[in-house]
Scaffold this motif. Sequence first.
Motif, PDB file in Angstrom:
ATOM      1  N   PHE A 119      56.485 -29.351 -30.095  1.00  0.00           N
ATOM      2  CA  PHE A 119      57.726 -28.682 -29.715  1.00  0.00           C
ATOM      3  C   PHE A 119      57.725 -27.234 -30.196  1.00  0.00           C
ATOM      4  N   LYS A 120      57.233 -27.000 -31.403  1.00  0.00           N
ATOM      5  CA  LYS A 120      57.187 -25.647 -31.963  1.00  0.00           C
ATOM      6  C   LYS A 120      56.263 -24.746 -31.139  1.00  0.00           C
ATOM      7  N   ILE A 121      55.098 -25.283 -30.773  1.00  0.00           N
ATOM      8  CA  ILE A 121      54.146 -24.513 -29.968  1.00  0.00           C
ATOM      9  C   ILE A 121      54.759 -24.173 -28.615  1.00  0.00           C
ATOM     10  N   TYR A 122      55.397 -25.169 -28.014  1.00  0.00           N
ATOM     11  CA  TYR A 122      56.025 -24.947 -26.709  1.00  0.00           C
ATOM     12  C   TYR A 122      57.125 -23.890 -26.797  1.00  0.00           C
ATOM     13  N   TRP A 123      57.928 -23.950 -27.840  1.00  0.00           N
ATOM     14  CA  TRP A 123      59.015 -22.990 -28.029  1.00  0.00           C
ATOM     15  C   TRP A 123      58.463 -21.569 -28.147  1.00  0.00           C
ATOM     16  N   ALA A 124      57.421 -21.400 -28.966  1.00  0.00           N
ATOM     17  CA  ALA A 124      56.820 -20.078 -29.153  1.00  0.00           C
ATOM     18  C   ALA A 124      56.210 -19.554 -27.850  1.00  0.00           C
ATOM     19  N   LEU A 125      55.491 -20.419 -27.140  1.00  0.00           N
ATOM     20  CA  LEU A 125      54.878 -20.002 -25.877  1.00  0.00           C
ATOM     21  C   LEU A 125      55.938 -19.637 -24.845  1.00  0.00           C
ATOM     22  N   HIS A 126      57.031 -20.372 -24.845  1.00  0.00           N
ATOM     23  CA  HIS A 126      58.116 -20.068 -23.906  1.00  0.00           C
ATOM     24  C   HIS A 126      58.720 -18.705 -24.213  1.00  0.00           C
ATOM     25  N   ASN A 127      58.897 -18.392 -25.498  1.00  0.00           N
ATOM     26  CA  ASN A 127      59.408 -17.074 -25.880  1.00  0.00           C
ATOM     27  C   ASN A 127      58.485 -15.966 -25.394  1.00  0.00           C
ATOM     28  N   ILE A 128      57.181 -16.161 -25.568  1.00  0.00           N
ATOM     29  CA  ILE A 128      56.199 -15.157 -25.141  1.00  0.00           C
ATOM     30  C   ILE A 128      56.217 -14.992 -23.625  1.00  0.00           C
ATOM     31  N   ALA A 129      56.214 -16.117 -22.905  1.00  0.00           N
ATOM     32  CA  ALA A 129      56.211 -16.068 -21.443  1.00  0.00           C
ATOM     33  C   ALA A 129      57.474 -15.412 -20.911  1.00  0.00           C
ATOM     34  N   LEU A 130      58.599 -15.693 -21.534  1.00  0.00           N
ATOM     35  CA  LEU A 130      59.886 -15.155 -21.089  1.00  0.00           C
ATOM     36  C   LEU A 130      59.901 -13.629 -21.169  1.00  0.00           C
ATOM     37  N   ILE A 131      59.585 -13.089 -22.343  1.00  0.00           N
ATOM     38  CA  ILE A 131      59.656 -11.645 -22.540  1.00  0.00           C
ATOM     39  C   ILE A 131      58.550 -10.927 -21.777  1.00  0.00           C
ATOM     40  N   THR A 132      57.349 -11.506 -21.766  1.00  0.00           N
ATOM     41  CA  THR A 132      56.229 -10.891 -21.051  1.00  0.00           C
ATOM     42  C   THR A 132      56.528 -10.772 -19.567  1.00  0.00           C
ATOM     43  N   SER A 133      57.133 -11.797 -18.984  1.00  0.00           N
ATOM     44  CA  SER A 133      57.451 -11.766 -17.554  1.00  0.00           C
ATOM     45  C   SER A 133      58.373 -10.603 -17.212  1.00  0.00           C
ATOM     46  N   PHE A 134      59.429 -10.426 -17.999  1.00  0.00           N
ATOM     47  CA  PHE A 134      60.368  -9.333 -17.730  1.00  0.00           C
ATOM     48  C   PHE A 134      59.732  -7.976 -17.996  1.00  0.00           C
ATOM     49  N   ALA A 135      58.926  -7.866 -19.055  1.00  0.00           N
ATOM     50  CA  ALA A 135      58.271  -6.598 -19.363  1.00  0.00           C
ATOM     51  C   ALA A 135      57.313  -6.202 -18.240  1.00  0.00           C
ATOM     52  N   VAL A 136      56.538  -7.162 -17.747  1.00  0.00           N
ATOM     53  CA  VAL A 136      55.604  -6.899 -16.654  1.00  0.00           C
ATOM     54  C   VAL A 136      56.354  -6.441 -15.409  1.00  0.00           C
ATOM     55  N   THR A 137      57.423  -7.129 -15.066  1.00  0.00           N
ATOM     56  CA  THR A 137      58.199  -6.783 -13.871  1.00  0.00           C
ATOM     57  C   THR A 137      58.782  -5.378 -13.970  1.00  0.00           C
ATOM     58  N   ILE A 138      59.382  -5.069 -15.114  1.00  0.00           N
ATOM     59  CA  ILE A 138      60.017  -3.760 -15.285  1.00  0.00           C
ATOM     60  C   ILE A 138      58.988  -2.631 -15.252  1.00  0.00           C
ATOM     61  N   ILE A 139      57.891  -2.809 -15.999  1.00  0.00           N
ATOM     62  CA  ILE A 139      56.869  -1.759 -16.071  1.00  0.00           C
ATOM     63  C   ILE A 139      56.186  -1.570 -14.718  1.00  0.00           C
ATOM     64  N   TYR A 140      55.897  -2.685 -14.045  1.00  0.00           N
ATOM     65  CA  TYR A 140      55.174  -2.575 -12.775  1.00  0.00           C
ATOM     66  C   TYR A 140      55.990  -1.826 -11.728  1.00  0.00           C
ATOM     67  N   TRP A 141      57.242  -2.258 -11.533  1.00  0.00           N
ATOM     68  CA  TRP A 141      58.028  -1.672 -10.443  1.00  0.00           C
ATOM     69  C   TRP A 141      58.571  -0.287 -10.779  1.00  0.00           C
ATOM     70  N   SER A 142      58.660   0.050 -12.050  1.00  0.00           N
ATOM     71  CA  SER A 142      59.182   1.366 -12.433  1.00  0.00           C
ATOM     72  C   SER A 142      58.091   2.406 -12.645  1.00  0.00           C
ATOM     73  N   ILE A 143      56.859   1.976 -12.963  1.00  0.00           N
ATOM     74  CA  ILE A 143      55.797   2.935 -13.309  1.00  0.00           C
ATOM     75  C   ILE A 143      54.539   2.775 -12.454  1.00  0.00           C
ATOM     76  N   LEU A 144      54.051   1.550 -12.294  1.00  0.00           N
ATOM     77  CA  LEU A 144      52.719   1.332 -11.737  1.00  0.00           C
ATOM     78  C   LEU A 144      52.678   1.220 -10.217  1.00  0.00           C
ATOM     79  N   HIS A 145      53.706   0.659  -9.618  1.00  0.00           N
ATOM     80  CA  HIS A 145      53.665   0.434  -8.169  1.00  0.00           C
ATOM     81  C   HIS A 145      53.765   1.750  -7.401  1.00  0.00           C
TER      82      HIS A 145
END
Length: 306
Positions: A119-145
Motif C-alpha cells: 500500500f505504501k509503495i502504491y501510494w508513493a507511486l500514485h503521488n509521483i504519477a499524479l504530479i508528473t502527469s500535470f507537469a508534463v502536460t503544462i510544460i509540453y503545451w506551454s513551452i515545447l509544442h
Amino acid sequence: MSNKMIKTYKKELKLSNCGFDHDPVDSMVRSQWQSRSKNNFYLVYRWLVAIFVIAVVIVSMFSHVEKYSFGLFFIYLTHWGILINMVVGVFGAILVTVWHFHSDFKENVLKNSEMPTAFKIYWALHNIALITSFAVTIIYWSILHNDKIPLNAPNILSHAMNSVIMFLDILIVAYPLRLYHVIQPICFGVSYGIFSFIYYLCGGVNILGNPYIYNVLNWNEPGKAMVTVFGTLILAIIVHVTLFWIYKLRVFVQRRYFSTQLILPTKVPKQQRLNSSLGSQISMVFGGDDGCTNDAFKISSEKMCK
C-alpha cells in the motif's frame, strides 16, 4: 489567507504526516464515494484505468518505433510519465482485486496497525504519477509544442489524457494527498535531471540527432538547463499544493452531501455473555456493565446530540 486555511496547513504540516500512516487503511483500496469496504463499480473502474494506461503506452511505443529507434523512447520525461502511470494503474487494479476476492488478506490488513508495504509503495507511486502527469502536460503545451509537431492520437494520449485520467483518479480515490509527499515527485524530477545530464556526458542524442533530450534541457548551456530543472520543481510544488486543496474539497463534498454512517451489528464478547447469564444485566441496545456500549446506539445518540 483565511484563518481556516492557516489551521488546515498547521494540521497538515504535523510531522506525523511525513510518512505513510493513515487510518482507515482500507482507504487505499476503496473509493471516497463508496460506503462499504468492497464495491464492484470501483473494482471495474480500477481495471478500466489499468487497460487505458496500458493502451496509452502501447500506442505511444508503436508510434515512436515507426520512425525512430526503440531505445530513444525511454529518454523522454513524457514516456517516463506514461510508464509510471501504467505501473500505478495495473498495481492499483491488482490491489483492489486482491482486497475484493481474498478475505484473509483483507482481515489481516485490518487487524494490523501498520499499513502494508504494498500500500505504501502504491501510494508513493500514485503521488509521483499524479504530479508528473500535470507537469508534463503544462510544460509540453506551454513551452515545447509547436506547429511542426502533429496533433495526433499518440500526442493527445501522452500529453493531455495522462493528466485527465489522473485528475479523475484524485477525485475518486479515498486516500489523502499529503503536502509532505511532494518530496516524492521532486525526487523523481531530480532523478530525471541527473539522467539527462549523464546522457549528455555520454554523448546521447535525441530523435533529431541533437546532443540533448529537450532544447530547454540542453547541458551545453548549464545555466539554462538548471533554470529548467528548478523551474520544473517549483511547478511540481505548485501543482501538488493545488491538488491538495482539490483533495480537501473532495473530502468536504463527500462528507457534506454524501456521507453515510455504517450501523454496526451488535456484538457482545463471549465473556460478557457469560457474565450476563450469571446475573449481569446487559442491555442489547443501550449497553451494559463495564462500559460496553452498543456501537450502533452510540452513533445514533451522537447524531441526536448534535
